[in-house]
Design a protein around this motif. Sequence first.
Motif, mmCIF file in Angstrom:
data_model
loop_
_atom_site.group_PDB
_atom_site.id
_atom_site.type_symbol
_atom_site.label_atom_id
_atom_site.label_comp_id
_atom_site.label_asym_id
_atom_site.label_seq_id
_atom_site.Cartn_x
_atom_site.Cartn_y
_atom_site.Cartn_z
ATOM 1 N N ALA A 165 0.829 -1.213 0.000
ATOM 2 C CA ALA A 165 0.000 0.000 0.000
ATOM 3 C C ALA A 165 0.858 1.256 0.000
ATOM 4 N N PHE A 166 2.002 1.222 0.712
ATOM 5 C CA PHE A 166 2.882 2.392 0.783
ATOM 6 C C PHE A 166 3.399 2.778 -0.600
ATOM 7 N N TRP A 167 3.876 1.804 -1.352
ATOM 8 C CA TRP A 167 4.442 2.132 -2.669
ATOM 9 C C TRP A 167 3.361 2.517 -3.668
ATOM 10 N N ALA A 168 2.172 1.918 -3.540
ATOM 11 C CA ALA A 168 1.060 2.326 -4.406
ATOM 12 C C ALA A 168 0.638 3.760 -4.087
ATOM 13 N N ALA A 169 0.606 4.113 -2.793
ATOM 14 C CA ALA A 169 0.240 5.478 -2.392
ATOM 15 C C ALA A 169 1.308 6.480 -2.799
ATOM 16 N N LEU A 170 2.578 6.076 -2.690
ATOM 17 C CA LEU A 170 3.686 6.973 -3.030
ATOM 18 C C LEU A 170 3.626 7.393 -4.496
ATOM 19 N N ILE A 171 3.101 6.526 -5.342
ATOM 20 C CA ILE A 171 2.978 6.840 -6.770
ATOM 21 C C ILE A 171 1.639 7.516 -7.063
ATOM 22 N N SER A 172 0.550 6.964 -6.527
ATOM 23 C CA SER A 172 -0.780 7.406 -6.935
ATOM 24 C C SER A 172 -1.169 8.778 -6.391
ATOM 25 N N VAL A 173 -0.808 9.089 -5.134
ATOM 26 C CA VAL A 173 -1.248 10.358 -4.542
ATOM 27 C C VAL A 173 -0.619 11.569 -5.245
ATOM 28 N N PRO A 174 0.721 11.654 -5.371
ATOM 29 C CA PRO A 174 1.286 12.803 -6.092
ATOM 30 C C PRO A 174 0.838 12.865 -7.549
ATOM 31 N N LEU A 175 0.730 11.692 -8.190
ATOM 32 C CA LEU A 175 0.315 11.665 -9.596
ATOM 33 C C LEU A 175 -1.125 12.160 -9.749
ATOM 34 N N ALA A 176 -2.004 11.754 -8.838
ATOM 35 C CA ALA A 176 -3.409 12.184 -8.901
ATOM 36 C C ALA A 176 -3.523 13.695 -8.712
ATOM 37 N N ILE A 177 -2.770 14.242 -7.747
ATOM 38 C CA ILE A 177 -2.812 15.684 -7.499
ATOM 39 C C ILE A 177 -2.259 16.447 -8.696
ATOM 40 N N LEU A 178 -1.139 15.955 -9.261
ATOM 41 C CA LEU A 178 -0.550 16.607 -10.435
ATOM 42 C C LEU A 178 -1.506 16.586 -11.621
ATOM 43 N N LEU A 179 -2.130 15.431 -11.875
ATOM 44 C CA LEU A 179 -3.092 15.335 -12.984
ATOM 45 C C LEU A 179 -4.307 16.213 -12.732
ATOM 46 N N GLY A 180 -4.733 16.316 -11.469
ATOM 47 C CA GLY A 180 -5.850 17.202 -11.136
ATOM 48 C C GLY A 180 -5.516 18.660 -11.416
ATOM 49 N N LEU A 181 -4.292 19.067 -11.046
ATOM 50 C CA LEU A 181 -3.850 20.440 -11.316
ATOM 51 C C LEU A 181 -3.775 20.711 -12.817
ATOM 52 N N LEU A 182 -3.256 19.741 -13.572
ATOM 53 C CA LEU A 182 -3.165 19.905 -15.029
ATOM 54 C C LEU A 182 -4.558 19.966 -15.653
ATOM 55 N N ALA A 183 -5.482 19.148 -15.147
ATOM 56 C CA ALA A 183 -6.851 19.156 -15.684
ATOM 57 C C ALA A 183 -7.526 20.505 -15.446
ATOM 58 N N VAL A 184 -7.241 21.126 -14.296
ATOM 59 C CA VAL A 184 -7.798 22.458 -14.015
ATOM 60 C C VAL A 184 -7.134 23.499 -14.910
ATOM 61 N N ARG A 185 -5.817 23.378 -15.044
ATOM 62 C CA ARG A 185 -5.077 24.358 -15.863
ATOM 63 C C ARG A 185 -5.571 24.360 -17.311
ATOM 64 N N TYR A 186 -5.883 23.172 -17.828
ATOM 65 C CA TYR A 186 -6.334 23.061 -19.222
ATOM 66 C C TYR A 186 -7.790 22.587 -19.279
ATOM 67 N N ARG A 187 -8.620 23.094 -18.374
ATOM 68 C CA ARG A 187 -9.994 22.611 -18.285
ATOM 69 C C ARG A 187 -10.752 22.859 -19.586
ATOM 70 N N ASN A 188 -11.561 21.837 -19.921
ATOM 71 C CA ASN A 188 -12.397 21.829 -21.130
ATOM 72 C C ASN A 188 -11.576 21.839 -22.416
ATOM 73 N N ARG A 189 -10.266 21.594 -22.302
ATOM 74 C CA ARG A 189 -9.416 21.445 -23.487
ATOM 75 C C ARG A 189 -8.959 20.000 -23.574
ATOM 76 N N TRP A 190 -8.214 19.659 -24.623
ATOM 77 C CA TRP A 190 -7.913 18.247 -24.851
ATOM 78 C C TRP A 190 -7.114 17.573 -23.720
ATOM 79 N N PRO A 191 -6.167 18.255 -23.027
ATOM 80 C CA PRO A 191 -5.502 17.548 -21.918
ATOM 81 C C PRO A 191 -6.477 17.150 -20.806
#
Length: 318
Positions: free
Chosen positions: A105-131
């Motif tokens: 669980a530790f290694w899955a969280a270490l990858i998934s949590v930062p990646l999810a937050i980063l993808l969420g930030l990118l989705a907001v930055r380019y909201r309603n666009r192709w990214p």
Amino acid sequence: MHPIIKLVSQRIALGLLLLFGASALIFGLTEALPGDAAQAVLGQAATPESLANLREEMGLDRPALTRYVEWLGGILQGDLGTSLTNKLDIAESVGKRLGNTLFLAFWAALISVPLAILLGLLAVRYRNRWPDKLISAVTLTTISIPEFLIGYVLVYFIAVKLGWFSPLAMINDSMSIWQKLSAIALPVIVLTMVVLAHMMRMTRAAILNVMQSAYIETAELKGLNNFKIIYRHAFPNAIAPIVNVVMLNLAYLVVGVVVVEVVFVYPGMGQYLVDHVTKRDVPVVLACGVIFAAIYIGLNMVADIVAILANPRLRHPK
């Protein structure tokens, strides 16, 4: 009493009550299953006399309520009991397997949590666009597929066809950290894909909600960079719901790994639980169930407390 202390105390009391209820529910459901541990040990060909003798030896001839109260008393003293089928100390058996589950669980969280937050930030930055649309489509696809199916697909293509990793996630104390990481690579990928979408979409929704605030409009009028506005002003103020969903998914990474552990034959708590459910080993099932429930309820309590502390109206009451 300070409002924060009162609310935190209420959450802790509710968590303990839920834990007690979970233990009673698990015991009742296990008792409702056909057969028992004596039947599982002796098999279908056992005579009634041998079954009666073994049930008496295991203590299964006593009333269910008596056995539950005795088990609950042992738990309160830190004694998880003894397995009915192999007579081994449950605490010792669970300790190593719980460590393996937490390692996964530790290694899955270490990858998934930062990646999810980063993808969420990118989705907001380019909201309603192709990214934004691409990120949403890929993550929604992964969350819609059952984890066992993702696991078998990865085993076939990555382990069997390409030979990059082992199809079985077997680890032991003699392995180095890199050997262990190589062994758990496939289950970590599966768990990451399963929890990523929920965290990413909650991050996106929470930040977009904050982006409609008046102070965000002020920052935009000042000419600040859009991404700087998101991560410096919107993200910190959206942290409470994000922490909440992260904690829920961390709880899933520990409690919901049963299917993934069975698919990859991983020596963790999930595999241990499944093995002893088939044997109707009630003390082991109860111990595993209560540990899983305690982790899940505990992480939910942490999320609630963080949300309380993040509320300025509670931190600074009038």
